[in-house]
Each structure stands twice: as C-alpha cells, then as structure tokens.
Scaffold this motif. Structure first.
Motif: not given
Length: 653
Positions: A84-93
């Motif tokens: 998570m996040p999925g799709s094309n969202q960048p990873d959390l810092t």
C-alpha cells in the motif's frame, strides 16, 4: 537513517513535543495517498481510510489497527512492505510510515490524550457509619457521615466546580462557589443525602463499603476511592496527615489533624511507706511482707497505665550522695508486696559492696529510697533523675531497722546436697518413669530431720515447690526430682540447667538453708560428695540417687574443673558460721585468709596443698586466737598459685 532508528527518533520527539494528532497528521497521509482505493463505495479489501471510524474498522483481512502495537497492525504492515498504496501511487515516505507507527503505539487515538494536572489534595479521613458521631452540633443533633480533604501541597487549591458523589463517574453535588483549601488545611464534606448544597453532599456513604468519587470542574476524575466495610463511629484515615499510612481512629477528627498529640499520665502521690518512716524487720516478721502503695495515675487520653517501681540505695560518691537502683518492677496495679526476707537481703547485699560497708555499721538505721513513675507507653509522670529523689514527690526515703535479725544460737540443720545431676539424657528414671534431673539430700547428723514446709527451686530466694510432712533419718537420703512439673513433692516445679544455675532450699520459715551455685555440667555425669556428707566433691559416671555415692576413678582426668573459681560465701550475711567454697583445676597450694576492712589478717583458714576439684572451709567468726570477732564486713581472700580472688561477707550479731 534506517526505519527503526527513525521510529525511535520520532517516539522521542513525541515525548518532547506531544502526541501525534490524527486529524492533522495521519488523516492527510491517507487522503493524499490511499483514499483513491479505500473510500466509501470503493473500499479495496473492505478498508475505508476516509475517516477515523473507517480506519479503526476491521478489513476483509482482519484487524487493521491494534492500538498500542503497530507491528501487529495490518495497516502498518501493508504500508511498511510497500503493498500500500496500490496502483500507480508512490510509496509512503519513511517519515510517514514511522509517524503511523508512532500514532498506533500511542493508542491510535482520534484526539490526543490530555494530561490532567491533579491537584495536591487527598482524602485524609472518612466516616461511613455515623451512629453517635459526628456533626451533631452542625445538623441539629443529627450525626452524619463525612469525608475530609487535605491539601498536602504548597499552593492554594480552589475547588469551585468540583463534583462529588458515592458512585464512580457520577456527580450528584457540585461546589458552586470559590472555595479555597489552603496548604496544610482541611475541608469537610458532609454526606447527608440531602439536597441542601455544598458542603453537604446529596449521598449517604454505606458502611458496607462503596466509592468516594471526586471530579474537577472539567469533569476529569481526581479521586475514585473504593473502601470496604466500616465500623460505626470508627473513622479511617491517614496518619500522619497526607501520608500513605492509614489507620482506624476511635475518636474521629473531621476538620482537624489526625495526628493527636499524646498527653502524659496524670499526677499521683506515694502513699506508704511515708517519707521518713522507719521499717523494722526482725525474726518475728522476716516471713511477712512490706506493701508499698501509691495513688492511681489517670491518663487523660484513656491510655493504659503501667507503674515502674524502683528501690534505691545511696552511697557517698565524689559529688556527694549518689543513688543506684537495687530493685525495680513494672506493674499494672497501685501496690507492690515485697517479702521482708528478700527486702532485707537486697539491702544488705547492696550496702556490703559500697563505702566499705559503712551503712551497715549500724543495722538499726539503714537508708533506702523508693519511687514510682507512671507511663502510658509514650510519656511518663514522676520520672526524674535519681539526683531529684524526694524533691518532686516522686521518691520517699525510709529507714530500715535490721538490728532485730539476730541469728545467734540458731543452727542450720545437718543436711547437705550430697549429689546432683543437671544434664539427664539417659539416666536417671524418676517415679513418673521419665529421665529427670535430680538433687539428693543427705542427713549427716544423728537426729531425724523433718522437712515439712521446706521450699525448693532453681532460683535464689524463690520457692517453687514445698515439702509435706517428710522425715530424713540420720545417714538417710531423699531425692528431689527437678521435673518442672506441678505434680507435687518430691517432684520440683523447676528444671536444672546444664549450663549452670542455683539449687535453692529454704526452711518452713523462709530462711535460706542452702543456696548452691554450680557451673556447666556434662550429660549423665553427676557431681557429689565422696564419702557421703564430706567436704570432698567429685564426678560420678554412675549416678546413685537415693544411695551412697560410688567413686568413678575413670573420670579423674576427664572432668577436672577447667578453671580456678571462687563461689560466694554461704550464707551471707551470716551468724555465726559461713562456708567458703572454691574449685581448683589441679593439685596445688591454697591460701584462704579472712581480713577486716582495715586490711588486717583476722583468720588463716587454709595454708596447704589441696587436690583438684571442689573444696570448702567453714569460718565460725573467730580470729587466730579463737576469739569471737565483732559484727561487720569482712573480706576473704583465696589464693591458688598466682591467682587471687577476694570477696566480701557480712557478720551479723
């Protein structure tokens, strides 16, 4: 910086700067990166991250958030491993992931917890069973339960708006005015059950036990105290005030300190003997007693009183007359009976040791001081330094006249301890069938001796068992079994100690006949005279209670006295004969000489070699010219080799 170090850093910052706020710090992360998949109407995996309630709800995979435990929370696991996040969202810092972990570990709160600064106030005392106490002066004769608050801090405390009840979390009465509790001060809440307003609380405390609940003006709990069953009119509180130590009080003190200052016992006076009285002790009343009495000392607090009786002797010191306690006893009552026999012996024993027997030169005028002070266990009345005796009504001086104690012409019965055993393990058998200690008496005279009324014990001056009408024929024996039982003569209600003590025998008038001190003994080895009735003592490996003693040659090298020991003269005081006895560890030269108080040799009793063991010699109060010496204090000196021992003895007339 790795993820774990960053997490520790953020947690440290949370302690320094406060807790994580969900609305301003956590929800924006989910809104910016996660809600495109996890929102109302489009919840991937059954997880809605658009609101706090959605975040806290379980997903299809299980519990998303475990408050206090980020490692076991599915939400953190997914953002931490990048799923998570999925799709094309960048990873959390890393900072965002660590902030989510910190928020979960802090309890996953929607609103940061507010730390309430609890005021320095405590329940100091309460009463939950008011039958005869307290508050009748306030409530028209009615007694009411109460709770006492105490400010143990250093600042004023205003309780305006505080709420009170007897149920946790509920408020029934509120303080609606500015009410100040000063540092070190008290405030009493009266639990009347009436709606009359503060400080009356519209509740009654149950003596079966319940809760005292107090909240501040914002509704934050300050005190929630559960108590158990209580007793009528007995309060429970802290002592000292504000401490962690609780105790019950039979005298409740609402609005006052629980630390009750102890009041000393009340005054009293001595009654008898009166100051400057003369007490006469002679042969006619030697077996009677002198009764000392005093008034009752009343304690204003109702505490129990004990009396400490003290008997003093006086002597001339460098600073004048000084005092020593020669007898004392603690009692619960207001009189003490002292036998004249013991009283006179105590006086003579003390004065024979001070000022070279000066006070005994005139037996008709011996000064003695007596005093009594009372104590409640904390304070006393009448306890003064001995220098103040007689100045504060706490001590009287009396004159004791002992001139009538004249034993001239009296003779001790011709009876001796012939053998004794004080460490009986497998020998010998008493009439009750048990192995018991024994003392064997022997009549070395030519007349039958009746011991009816004689007393026996293992303590000098005391009698534990008395003999009935019993005769000892010439050259006959009688065995006393020291069983420690009250079965009756010839069993004695005392046990002999193998470590050494005293064999005491008095006649029917209470006059001492024998007071024999012995040292440590060996199991099943008796000590006695051989031949019977002689002055020669030895040890026996085969005790013979009630039969002639048989010498045990094999013990000669085993039980030799270990040291040179001089025993007290007996009797002392005496008239006209006393016995001087001693142990020597080996054969050697012995010198026994009697001196007067000027240091002049009066009588040479022994100047010869003697064998090891117990030895004794009698002195008949004569000098080397066989003339009778005057009454007074004498010194006997016993020399064995380079060892010298001196003792005092008193000759009465």
């Amino acid at each position: 910086m790795n993820t774990r170090m960053a997490l520790y850093f953020l947690i440290l910052l949370s302690f320094l700067y406060g807790q994580v706020d969900y609305a301003t710090e956590i929800q924006p992360i989910f809104t910016n990166s996660c809600t495109s998949c996890h929102q109302y109407g489009n919840t991937s995996g059954g997880l809605n991250l658009t609101s706090y309630s959605g975040v806290m709800a379980s997903s299809n995979s299980g519990t998303s958030v475990v408050p206090g435990d980020h490692a076991n929370s599915l939400l953190w696991q997914r953002v931490n491993d990048g799923s998570m996040p999925g799709s094309n969202q960048p990873d959390l810092t890393a900072d965002e992931i660590n902030l989510i972990a910190q928020w979960i570990d802090e309890g996953a709160l929607e609103v940061p917890a507010v730390e309430v600064d609890t005021p320095d106030v405590v329940i100091n005392e309460f009463l939950a069973g008011s039958e005869n106490c307290c508050g009748s002066d306030i409530f028209d004769g009615n007694n009411e339960d109460f709770v006492e608050l105490y400010n143990y801090g250093t600042d004023l405390i205003n309780i305006n708006g505080w709420g009170f009840s007897d149920t946790d979390g509920l408020i029934t009465t509120v303080c609606t005015t500015n009410t100040i509790i000063a540092p070190g001060d008290f405030l009493v809440l009266w639990y009347t059950g009436d709606n009359n307003g503060f400080p009356e609380i519209n509740e009654k405390l149950s003596k079966d036990g319940e809760t005292i609940y107090i909240a501040d003006a914002d509704g934050n709990p300050i005190i929630s105290y559960d108590f158990g069953p209580q007793t009528d009119d007995i309060s429970y509180g802290r002592n000292p005030d504000g401490s962690d130590t609780w105790e019950y009080f039979s005298v409740p003190t609402p609005g006052e300190s629980n630390v009750i200052e102890n009041l000393p016992p009340g005054p009293f006076s001595l009654i008898y003997p009166e100051n400057n009285d003369t007490l006469v002790i002679d042969l006619n009343n030697l077996n009677d007693s002198t009764v000392f009495s005093w008034e009752e000392s009343v304690d204003p607090d109702g505490d129990s009183i004990q009396y400490i009786f003290q008997l003093y002797g006086g002597w001339g010191g460098m600073l004048g007359l000084e005092f020593d306690i020669i007898y004392n006893q603690t009692l619960d009552n207001t009189e003490l009976s002292i036998s004249n026999n013991f009283f006179s012996s105590t006086i003579i024993n003390f004065y024979s040791e001070v000022n070279d027997g000066y006070f005994l030169q005139d037996l008709s005028s011996i000064p003695v001081w007596w005093s009594v002070f009372s104590s409640d266990g904390t304070d006393t009345y009448g306890e003064d330094a001995s220098d103040d005796l007689g100045y504060n009504d706490n001590g009287f001086v009396v004159t004791v006249d002992l001139s009538g104690i004249d034993t001239t012409g009296t003779e001790d019965p011709e009876i001796v301890i012939n053998e004794f055993l004080a460490a009986n393990e497998i020998c010998c058998i008493s009439p009750d069938g048990n192995t018991e200690d024994f003392v064997e008496l022997y009549n070395f005279g030519t007349d039958t001796i009746n011991i009816n009324g004689w007393g026996f014990s293992d303590t000098n001056g005391q009698v534990a068992t008395t003999a009935p009408d019993t005769n000892i024929a010439p050259e006959g024996f009688i065995v006393l079994w020291f069983t420690g039982d009250t079965t009756g003569f010839p069993e004695i209600d005392s046990k002999l100690s193998p470590d050494g003590e005293t064999i005491y025998i008095a006649d029917s008038d209470g006059n001492p006949i024998i007071s024999y001190d012995f040292g440590p003994q060996t199991d099943d080895i008796s000590y006695g005279r051989f031949p019977d009735g002689s002055e020669s003592w030895t040890y026996f490996s085969s005790p013979t209670p009630g039969a002639p003693n048989i010498e045990s040659l094999q013990l000669q090298n085993e039980l030799i006295p270990k040291s040179f020991t001089v025993f007290p003269a007996y009797p002392n005081p005496f008239n006209p004969v006393t016995t001087l006895s001693y142990d020597i560890p080996n054969k050697g030269f012995v010198d026994v000489t009697v001196y007067d108080m000027m240091g002049r040799a009066i009588k040479n009793l022994v100047r010869s070699d003697q064998s090891y063991g117990y030895n004794s010699i009698k002195w008949n109060a004569t000098n080397n010219q066989n003339q009778i010496v005057p009454a007074g204090v004498y010194i006997y000196k016993i020399e064995f080799g380079k060892l010298v021992v001196t003792r005092k003895m008193i000759l009465l007339k």
